[in-house]
Motif scaffolding. Structure first.
Motif, short mmCIF file in Angstrom:
data_model
loop_
_atom_site.label_atom_id
_atom_site.label_comp_id
_atom_site.label_asym_id
_atom_site.label_seq_id
_atom_site.Cartn_x
_atom_site.Cartn_y
_atom_site.Cartn_z
N HIS A 99 -12.41 -59.75 103.59
CA HIS A 99 -13.74 -60.69 103.46
C HIS A 99 -13.85 -61.17 104.50
O HIS A 99 -14.96 -62.08 104.87
CB HIS A 99 -13.87 -61.20 102.34
CG HIS A 99 -14.10 -60.73 100.93
ND1 HIS A 99 -12.88 -60.71 100.24
CD2 HIS A 99 -15.17 -59.59 100.70
CE1 HIS A 99 -13.55 -60.00 99.00
NE2 HIS A 99 -14.57 -59.31 98.98
N THR A 100 -13.76 -60.74 105.75
CA THR A 100 -13.40 -60.76 107.38
C THR A 100 -14.11 -59.33 107.73
O THR A 100 -15.03 -59.91 107.48
CB THR A 100 -12.60 -61.88 107.77
OG1 THR A 100 -11.27 -61.35 107.89
CG2 THR A 100 -12.21 -63.22 106.70
N ALA A 110 -5.98 -56.77 103.80
CA ALA A 110 -7.11 -55.83 102.74
C ALA A 110 -7.58 -55.10 103.68
O ALA A 110 -7.81 -55.32 104.92
CB ALA A 110 -8.37 -57.27 102.73
N LEU A 111 -8.19 -53.87 103.03
CA LEU A 111 -8.88 -52.39 103.89
C LEU A 111 -9.79 -52.96 103.54
O LEU A 111 -11.09 -53.78 103.23
CB LEU A 111 -8.68 -51.58 102.34
CG LEU A 111 -9.03 -50.08 103.19
CD1 LEU A 111 -8.55 -49.52 104.24
CD2 LEU A 111 -9.34 -49.04 102.19
N ILE A 112 -10.51 -52.94 105.40
CA ILE A 112 -12.44 -53.01 105.57
C ILE A 112 -13.26 -52.56 106.19
O ILE A 112 -12.39 -51.00 106.60
CB ILE A 112 -12.31 -54.34 106.18
CG1 ILE A 112 -11.42 -55.38 105.66
CG2 ILE A 112 -13.81 -54.54 106.90
CD1 ILE A 112 -11.52 -56.86 106.50
N GLY A 113 -14.69 -51.71 105.19
CA GLY A 113 -14.96 -50.65 105.87
C GLY A 113 -16.42 -51.88 106.95
O GLY A 113 -16.73 -52.72 107.26
N LEU A 114 -17.14 -50.91 108.25
CA LEU A 114 -17.35 -51.46 108.69
C LEU A 114 -18.92 -50.29 109.11
O LEU A 114 -18.49 -49.47 109.46
CB LEU A 114 -17.30 -51.38 110.52
CG LEU A 114 -18.09 -52.03 111.48
CD1 LEU A 114 -18.66 -53.56 111.20
CD2 LEU A 114 -17.31 -52.41 113.26
N THR A 124 -14.65 -52.91 96.25
CA THR A 124 -14.63 -53.70 94.90
C THR A 124 -12.79 -54.24 94.73
O THR A 124 -12.59 -53.30 94.95
CB THR A 124 -15.15 -53.42 93.88
OG1 THR A 124 -14.94 -52.18 93.31
CG2 THR A 124 -16.52 -53.20 93.93
N GLY A 125 -12.71 -55.19 94.18
CA GLY A 125 -11.16 -55.67 94.31
C GLY A 125 -10.39 -56.16 94.99
O GLY A 125 -8.90 -56.45 95.08
#
Length: 283
Positions: A99-100, A110-114, A124-125
C-alpha cells in the motif's frame, strides 16, 4: 600397410569430435557471444535496477486494456515491470512495499498498479509475489470508472477502489518508467499488451500454459498490440512478436539469456544475427 592422416585433416577431425561431444549434453550460455543451445530453458531478461526497454506509444486506450508478463523476483525486489505512457500519463504494474508505491525507495514484493497522476491501485487481500519463483501476472483495466483486476498465476484480485486512468502518450517502458525512478531488479519474460480487457478464462489459459509454444499460441490468439518475448541474445533491439512492429530498445543494465518460465527448445530471437561479446546492454 600403415595409414597416415594428413596434418591438414587432423584439426578438422578433432573439431568434429569436439562438436559431437558438445552436442551430446547441454550447453551453458555465459555470454551473448554464445547461442543458447540448451533444450531445458526458455529465454528471459534480468534487470539490475538501472536498465529498461523503451517502447513506442503502443496504445492510447483509457479502458479495456490488459498488461501481462512473467516475473521472477530477487530477494529484495522493487520497481515497475511495465509502464504504458510517459511520466504524466497512462498506467503500469510493479511491486513495492504494501500500500505504498513501486518507486525504487519502497522495495517490497506486494503487487501494485498505477494510474499515473490519478491513483495507486491496490488489489484486495494485498497479494505478494514469492521471490525466486516464476509468476504469471496480469493487470486488466475494464470500463471507465470501474475497479481494475489483478491476476497472479491465474487467480483474480479486484482493486480496492475504482478509477479511470489518463490516456497514455509519449511511449512507455519495460523494467522501468520513462521518469526513470521506478527501475526494477526483476527477471521478466513475455510481456504483452492488449487493447482489450482479457476475460478470466483467457488469463487462465495463459497462466496454465506449459510450454513456450503453447503460451505464445494463447497470447497471439488474443491479438496483442505488442508482445515482447525478451528472448534476445543481445541488444539493442527488443522484438515485437505481435506483428505490429512496435520494436523496443534496450538500455542500461540488462542481462540476456536468463532461464525463462518454461522448458523449451526455443533459440534466442537474435540467434541468426551477428553475435556480440558482452552479456549486458549499456547503450
Amino acid at each position: 600397410m600403415k595409414m597416415y592422416m594428413s596434418r591438414r585433416l587432423l584439426p578438422i577431425v578433432i573439431g568434429l569430435a569436439i562438436g559431437i561431444i558438445t552436442l551430446s549434453g547441454p550447453v551453458l550460455v555465459t555470454g551473448c557471444n554464445q547461442r543458447a543451445a540448451s533444450t531445458s530453458t526458455g529465454m528471459a531478461v534480468s534487470f539490475d535496477g538501472s536498465g529498461q526497454v523503451s517502447i513506442p506509444n503502443i496504445t492510447t486506450a483509457q479502458a479495456n486494456v490488459t498488461l501481462e508478463s512473467w516475473v521472477k523476483l530477487p530477494a529484495n525486489p522493487k520497481g515497475c515491470f511495465v509502464k504504458i505512457g510517459d511520466a504524466n500519463t497512462g498506467y503500469g504494474i510493479g511491486v513495492g512495499a504494501s500500500h505504498t508505491s513501486f518507486d525504487t525507495n519502497y522495495p517490497g514484493n506486494a503487487l501494485i498498479g498505477l494510474y499515473e497522476n490519478t491513483a495507486w491501485m491496490y488489489p484486495t487481500g494485498d497479494p505478494k509475489l514469492s521471490p525466486g519463483a516464476w509468476h504469471h501476472i496480469a493487470f486488466v483495466i475494464g470500463a471507465a470508472g470501474t475497479a481494475p483486476k489483478f491476476y497472479i498465476d491465474g487467480a483474480p484480485q479486484v482493486a480496492t477502489a475504482p478509477n479511470t486512468p489518463h490516456a497514455p502518450s509519449g511511449g512507455g517502458a519495460i523494467g522501468n518508467d520513462l521518469g526513470g525512478d521506478r527501475a526494477t531488479n526483476a527477471t521478466l519474460a513475455k510481456v504483452a499488451v492488449y487493447n482489450s480487457a482479457l476475460s478470466p478464462e483467457r488469463i487462465t489459459a495463459h497462466a496454465t500454459a506449459t510450454s513456450d509454444a503453447s503460451y505464445d499460441t494463447a497470447v497471439l490468439a488474443d491479438a496483442p498490440v505488442a508482445f515482447y518475448e525478451l528472448n534476445e541474445e543481445n541488444g539493442p533491439i527488443a522484438t515485437d512478436s505481435s506483428g505490429n512492429s512496435n520494436t523496443g530498445t534496450y538500455s542500461g543494465g540488462v542481462k540476456f539469456l536468463q532461464p525463462g518460465p518454461f522448458a523449451s527448445s526455443q533459440q534466442p530471437a537474435s540467434a541468426a544475427s551477428p553475435q556480440q561479446p558482452e552479456s549486458t546492454s549499456q547503450h
